[in-house]
Design a protein around this motif. Structure first.
Motif, mmCIF file in Angstrom:
data_model
loop_
_atom_site.group_PDB
_atom_site.id
_atom_site.type_symbol
_atom_site.label_atom_id
_atom_site.label_comp_id
_atom_site.label_asym_id
_atom_site.label_seq_id
_atom_site.Cartn_x
_atom_site.Cartn_y
_atom_site.Cartn_z
ATOM 1 N N TYR A 211 45.511 59.623 48.419
ATOM 2 C CA TYR A 211 45.410 60.615 47.349
ATOM 3 C C TYR A 211 45.701 62.013 47.886
ATOM 4 O O TYR A 211 46.423 62.798 47.266
ATOM 5 N N LYS A 212 45.130 62.334 49.047
ATOM 6 C CA LYS A 212 45.387 63.635 49.665
ATOM 7 C C LYS A 212 46.867 63.794 50.003
ATOM 8 O O LYS A 212 47.438 64.882 49.846
ATOM 9 N N ILE A 215 48.791 64.663 46.887
ATOM 10 C CA ILE A 215 48.569 66.060 46.502
ATOM 11 C C ILE A 215 49.377 66.995 47.402
ATOM 12 O O ILE A 215 50.007 67.957 46.932
#
Length: 281
Positions: A211-212, A215
């Motif tokens: 997820y990071k 982003i």
């Protein structure tokens, strides 16, 4: 007294009332699967969660009575009540709860008939077994084995059971002898009600690092788009990059034109010097 519980014996009404009361004390109410957890380990899990969450085992009918009495979104949890489900009450958000429950899981040996959640892979290499019936047992379970140097050796890495498939008795027996424990032991979150919404495991199972990374990639792509498309923004990093890009492009244009301006003439002379040396060579 609610119409859902007025016909129940006193002890059952008290059980329902306890569930309703806990639902008001905690920020989230959920259901967990407790199948296959030995009693001793289950009590340990309860102790480990003390102070952060409460796990309560109750009859399904009483759980459904409580959810019906609570009404609204709680009624939707009835569809996730199962034979092996228990209640969980906790504070915080469901993503943190899901992650904490997953981190406390351990592994156990598989039983015949169980469905594996992941591929069961037996690596190639020597074992501690001496020659004997174990060779045939391994082969019957789909694991290529032979005798090598007085020991039983698995000849090649083999995926014995694929994720989503049931484990038969021969496979379960052999895996236990090889000390391969593919089945997770712990509380599995089935569904949780939080701030009026129902969250399921497929939503809560978030890979933090992935997820990071997404982003970070999105931020980089947005930055590049803003700089290359000259989109005005309030971000000073973007503005600085846009100005730097504009300066570079203006200088390059001045050199190629050529335009004899301050800050460009030196570059034009340098270019001419390089071209002259190249021609001379």
């Amino acid at each position: 007294m609610a119409i859902y519980t007025q016909h129940l014996p006193a002890w059952k009404r008290e059980e329902v009332e306890e569930i309703v009361d806990n639902s008001g004390k905690y920020e989230l109410v959920g259901l967990v699967d407790i199948y296959g957890i030995p009693a001793k380990q289950f009590q340990q899990i309860r102790r480990n969660l003390h102070g952060s969450a409460v796990v309560k085992v109750a009859r399904n009918t009483l759980v459904e009575h409580a959810f019906n009495e609570l009404g609204n979104h709680y009624v939707d949890l009835n569809g996730h009540v199962s034979e092996h489900s228990a209640l969980i009450f906790a504070n915080g958000n469901p993503f943190k709860l899901f992650k904490s429950l997953e981190q406390t899981k351990t592994k156990r040996a598989a039983k015949a008939g169980e469905v594996t959640p992941e591929d069961i892979v037996v690596p190639a290499g020597p074992t501690s077994f001496k020659p004997g019936p174990i060779v045939g047992e391994l082969q019957q379970a789909g694991i290529p084995a032979a005798i090598d140097g007085g020991k039983v050796k698995i000849k090649e890495t083999k995926t014995v059971v694929k994720a989503g498939q049931a484990i038969n008795k021969k496979q379960a027996d052999v895996l236990a002898k090889l000390d391969i424990k593919p089945m997770p032991v712990g509380l599995s979150l089935l569904a949780v009600c939080y701030e009026g919404d129902i969250y399921l495991p497929d939503v809560l199972s978030v890979d933090d690092e992935a997820y990071k990374a997404k982003i970070t990639l999105a931020a980089q792509q947005a930055f590049n788009l803003a700089v290359n498309a000259a989109v005005p923004t309030s971000c000073h990093f973007v503005t600085e990059a846009q100005i730097a890009k504009a300066v570079r492009e203006a200088r390059n244009l001045g050199v190629e034109a050529p335009i004899y301006e301050k800050g460009v003439i030196e570059m034009i002379i340098s270019k001419a010097y390089r071209q002259a040396n190249a021609l001379k060579a």
